[in-house]
Structures are given as C-alpha cells and as structure tokens.
Design an enzyme around this catalytic site. Structure first.
Site, PDB file in Angstrom:
ATOM      1  N   LYS A  25       0.871   4.582   1.209  1.00 18.42           N
ATOM      2  CA  LYS A  25       0.163   5.162   2.360  1.00 18.42           C
ATOM      3  C   LYS A  25       1.112   6.128   3.060  1.00 18.42           C
ATOM      4  CE  LYS A  25      -2.267   3.481   6.510  1.00 18.42           C
ATOM      5  NZ  LYS A  25      -2.547   2.233   7.303  1.00 18.42           N
ATOM      6  N   LYS A  77      -7.910   2.791  -2.836  1.00 20.84           N
ATOM      7  CA  LYS A  77      -8.203   2.650  -1.402  1.00 20.84           C
ATOM      8  C   LYS A  77      -8.803   3.959  -0.911  1.00 20.84           C
ATOM      9  CE  LYS A  77      -7.701  -0.117   2.199  1.00 20.84           C
ATOM     10  NZ  LYS A  77      -6.552  -0.030   3.057  1.00 20.84           N
ATOM     11  N   GLU A  88       0.798  -1.228   0.000  1.00 14.14           N
ATOM     12  CA  GLU A  88       0.000   0.000   0.000  1.00 14.14           C
ATOM     13  C   GLU A  88       0.834   1.284   0.000  1.00 14.14           C
ATOM     14  OE1 GLU A  88      -3.051   1.045   3.335  1.00 14.14           O
ATOM     15  OE2 GLU A  88      -4.150   0.264   1.589  1.00 14.14           O
ATOM     16  N   GLU A 107     -14.630  -5.393   2.258  1.00 15.07           N
ATOM     17  CA  GLU A 107     -13.920  -5.429   3.548  1.00 15.07           C
ATOM     18  C   GLU A 107     -14.874  -5.512   4.721  1.00 15.07           C
ATOM     19  OE1 GLU A 107     -10.472  -2.686   4.312  1.00 15.07           O
ATOM     20  OE2 GLU A 107     -11.789  -1.962   5.891  1.00 15.07           O
ATOM     21  N   ASN A 111     -10.349  -6.981   7.832  1.00  8.83           N
ATOM     22  CA  ASN A 111      -9.498  -5.959   8.429  1.00  8.83           C
ATOM     23  C   ASN A 111      -9.296  -6.244   9.905  1.00  8.83           C
ATOM     24  OD1 ASN A 111      -8.050  -3.683   9.059  1.00  8.83           O
ATOM     25  ND2 ASN A 111      -9.205  -2.403   7.617  1.00  8.83           N
ATOM     26  N   GLU A 127      -5.855  -8.075   6.195  1.00  6.95           N
ATOM     27  CA  GLU A 127      -5.473  -6.671   6.111  1.00  6.95           C
ATOM     28  C   GLU A 127      -5.080  -6.102   7.467  1.00  6.95           C
ATOM     29  OE1 GLU A 127      -8.781  -4.443   4.600  1.00  6.95           O
ATOM     30  OE2 GLU A 127      -9.177  -5.821   2.958  1.00  6.95           O
ATOM     31  N   SER A 128      -4.050  -5.282   7.500  1.00  8.53           N
ATOM     32  CA  SER A 128      -3.684  -4.424   8.639  1.00  8.53           C
ATOM     33  C   SER A 128      -2.875  -5.102   9.736  1.00  8.53           C
ATOM     34  CB  SER A 128      -4.917  -3.782   9.285  1.00  8.53           C
ATOM     35  OG  SER A 128      -5.574  -2.920   8.384  1.00  8.53           O
TER      36      SER A 128
HETATM   37  O1  LIG Z   1      -4.640   2.913   9.058  1.00 16.85           O
HETATM   38  C1  LIG Z   1      -5.409   3.561   9.814  1.00 16.85           C
HETATM   39  O2  LIG Z   1      -5.014   4.200  10.820  1.00 16.85           O
HETATM   40  C2  LIG Z   1      -6.876   3.625   9.488  1.00 16.85           C
HETATM   41  C3  LIG Z   1      -7.727   4.373  10.320  1.00 16.85           C
HETATM   42  C4  LIG Z   1      -9.082   4.451  10.016  1.00 16.85           C
HETATM   43  C5  LIG Z   1      -9.594   3.815   8.887  1.00 16.85           C
HETATM   44  C6  LIG Z   1      -8.759   3.070   8.044  1.00 16.85           C
HETATM   45  C7  LIG Z   1      -7.405   2.972   8.359  1.00 16.85           C
HETATM   46  N1  LIG Z   1      -6.538   2.264   7.550  1.00 16.85           N
HETATM   47  C8  LIG Z   1      -6.958   1.674   6.328  1.00 16.85           C
HETATM   48  C9  LIG Z   1      -6.464   0.284   6.288  1.00 16.85           C
HETATM   49  O3  LIG Z   1      -7.203  -0.602   6.488  1.00 16.85           O
HETATM   50  C10 LIG Z   1      -4.989   0.117   6.140  1.00 16.85           C
HETATM   51  O4  LIG Z   1      -4.482   1.194   5.376  1.00 16.85           O
HETATM   52  C11 LIG Z   1      -4.543  -1.170   5.443  1.00 16.85           C
HETATM   53  O5  LIG Z   1      -5.297  -2.273   5.853  1.00 16.85           O
HETATM   54  C12 LIG Z   1      -3.065  -1.391   5.763  1.00 16.85           C
HETATM   55  O6  LIG Z   1      -2.934  -1.481   7.182  1.00 16.85           O
HETATM   56  P1  LIG Z   1      -1.453  -1.282   7.844  1.00 16.85           P
HETATM   57  O7  LIG Z   1      -0.536  -2.295   7.194  1.00 16.85           O
HETATM   58  O8  LIG Z   1      -1.652  -1.537   9.320  1.00 16.85           O
HETATM   59  O9  LIG Z   1      -1.040   0.135   7.538  1.00 16.85           O
END
Ligand SMILES: O=C(O)c1ccccc1NCC(=O)[C@H](O)[C@H](O)COP(=O)(O)O
Length: 258
Positions: free
Chosen positions: A56, A115, A54, A163, A184, A217-218
C-alpha cells in the site's frame, strides 16, 4: 454513496463502464488464500494470528505512505512471517496497479489478494488472470449483488474476502454464506478508525453461527492492538503501519511478536 468511498466507487465504475463482463472458462478453486489464514496454518500457530500484509503506497487517510517496490515489499513481508499478501490495484488514491499485483505474484509463493473496489465482473476476471488467489468484495460497494459476485469469484477459482463495517452489512454478508469474512475497523466514508468494531462484529458473527475465517482489518500498529482480536480473529490485515515502517521485514516480525 457519500464521502471518500463514493468518489472512489464512481471513478472505478467509470473505468470499467465499457469492460467485457464475460468471465471466460471456469477455473479450479485452490483455496490457497483461505488455507493460509486458517488456525494452525504453516507460519502461524493456534495462539497467533495469520497476517495479511498489504502493499500500500498511499491512501486517502495518509496521503503518500512509502514508495515501495512491490516485489521487494512482498519478499520482505514473507521474510517477516506474513501468511498472505494484499496488493492494492486502485491507482488514483492508493498508488496501486496491475503491474504491482503481477510483480507480487511473481515474487512470492504466498497467496495474493487483489485489493480494489470491485464494481464490475471484469475486475474479478483480471484478478484471476493476473495470478491473484483472492479478491476483496465489499458489501458497502456490491450491496445486494454480493451473492452474484461470490458466484463469479467461485467460477474463477478465487477466494473472496467479504468485507463489512457494521451490523447491517454483516447480516447481508452472513446471508450470502461467505467462507472468509473481513471486518473493517475503518469507516470508509469518514475514515475514522475504531478498533472496537472488529471484536464486536466478530462476536456477532460467531453468535450467528459463522464457522468460516474471520479477518480483522485496519488500524493495527502494535502487538497490543492485536490483543483486542486474539481468540476471535483468525487473521489480521495490516497496511499502513508496515508499509510506512522503512523496514518491512522487521516491522512484520515486531508486529507478530517474533
Ligand atoms: O486506507 C484508507 O485510507 C482507505 C480509505 C478509503 C477506503 C479504503 C481505505 N483503505 C483500505 C483498507 O481497508 C486498508 O487498506 C486495509 O484494511 C489496511 O488498513 P491499514 O492497516 O490501516 O492501512
């Protein structure tokens, strides 16, 4: 809708309040994003996970992450072995933009996911116009309108990454028959991350007969983190730990254990 997610959705709804809802002519479905995530796809093996890396630059959880050149970031992710790119287009909290997505599309052959917090049909039309292969649809955001937004994505030739974060949202998603399901680990209201969410809901999805692509995810930072979804997920979506690494290609290779 409370918390951080509620604020973002309110802002995006206001941004698109006067947008044209017409989708325009139908576009062919290439399914490039879905194909890139399926087991054994080029760049991944049956034993490995496909990576959606991503672009980001910031987030509500982290604040500023890194000042990335979107094109350079996409090329670095591809060099490191990513199978697809996710690009934030939400500007206030994630440092995203339409220009970032267009630059990523122009910089790589990999399929690109828009996204954002899709609240209006125009956001799907834009994704197709900007060259994205897929768009994110969040059950927490579109709710009962999920089937309608899935139909719009299909009309536009876009793959939809649907999602969810809990069993209620998962059951709503499964009823709509998505081809790609993202779990997520982050609670988007509290921002708390629990890596146990993906394995739990993926097992639930497979037990319910879901045969499509599963994306975790995340919160993923190390190969050890990925072991929790090995054999369950087809793909993993990773942003912060790669984008903030200082060496996107090297961090991507390290995460994939290459
Ligand atoms: O990433 C955040 O803080 C967030 C807060 C509120 C809504 C969405 C958010 N993120 C979007 C995502 O789900 C992430 O960008 C994506 O899954 C990647 O997660 P990560 O690897 O933990 O950055």
């Amino acid at each position: 809708m409370p918390g951080v997610l509620g604020r973002i959705v309110t802002e995006r709804a206001a941004d698109y309040r006067d947008a044209d809802p017409h989708l325009g002519p139908a576009r062919p479905a290439h399914r490039r994003f879905e194909a890139a995530l399926r087991p054994g796809a080029a760049g991944s093996t049956v034993e490995t996970l496909a990576l959606i890396a991503e672009v980001k630059q910031a987030s509500p959880s982290q604040g500023a992450i890194a000042a990335l050149d979107p094109a350079q970031a996409a090329r670095a992710y591809a060099e490191g072995g990513a199978s697809a790119i996710s690009c934030l287009t939400e500007p206030r909290h994630f440092g995203g933009s339409p220009e970032a997505l267009r630059a990523v599309v122009a910089a790589t052959e990999l399929p690109v996911l828009r996204k954002d917090f899709v609240v209006h049909p125009a956001m799907l039309r834009e994704a197709a116009e900007w060259g994205a292969s897929a768009a994110l649809l969040m059950v927490s955001v579109v709710g009962e309108r999920l089937p309608e937004f899935l139909d719009m994505a299909e009309h536009l030739g876009l793959d939809a990454l649907v999602e969810v974060h809990d069993e209620r949202e998962l059951d709503m998603a499964l009823a709509a028959g998505p081809r790609i399901l993202g779990i997520n680990n982050r609670d988007l209201t509290t921002l708390h991350i629990d890596l146990a969410v993906s394995p739990r809901l993926m097992a639930h999805a497979r037990a319910a007969g879901f045969g499509g692509v599963l994306v975790a995810e995340s919160g993923y930072r190390t190969p050890a983190d990925l072991r929790g979804v090995s054999g369950l997920a087809d793909a993993v979506l990773v942003g912060t730990s790669l984008a903030g690494s200082g060496d996107l290609a090297g961090a991507t290779r390290a995460l994939l254990g290459r």
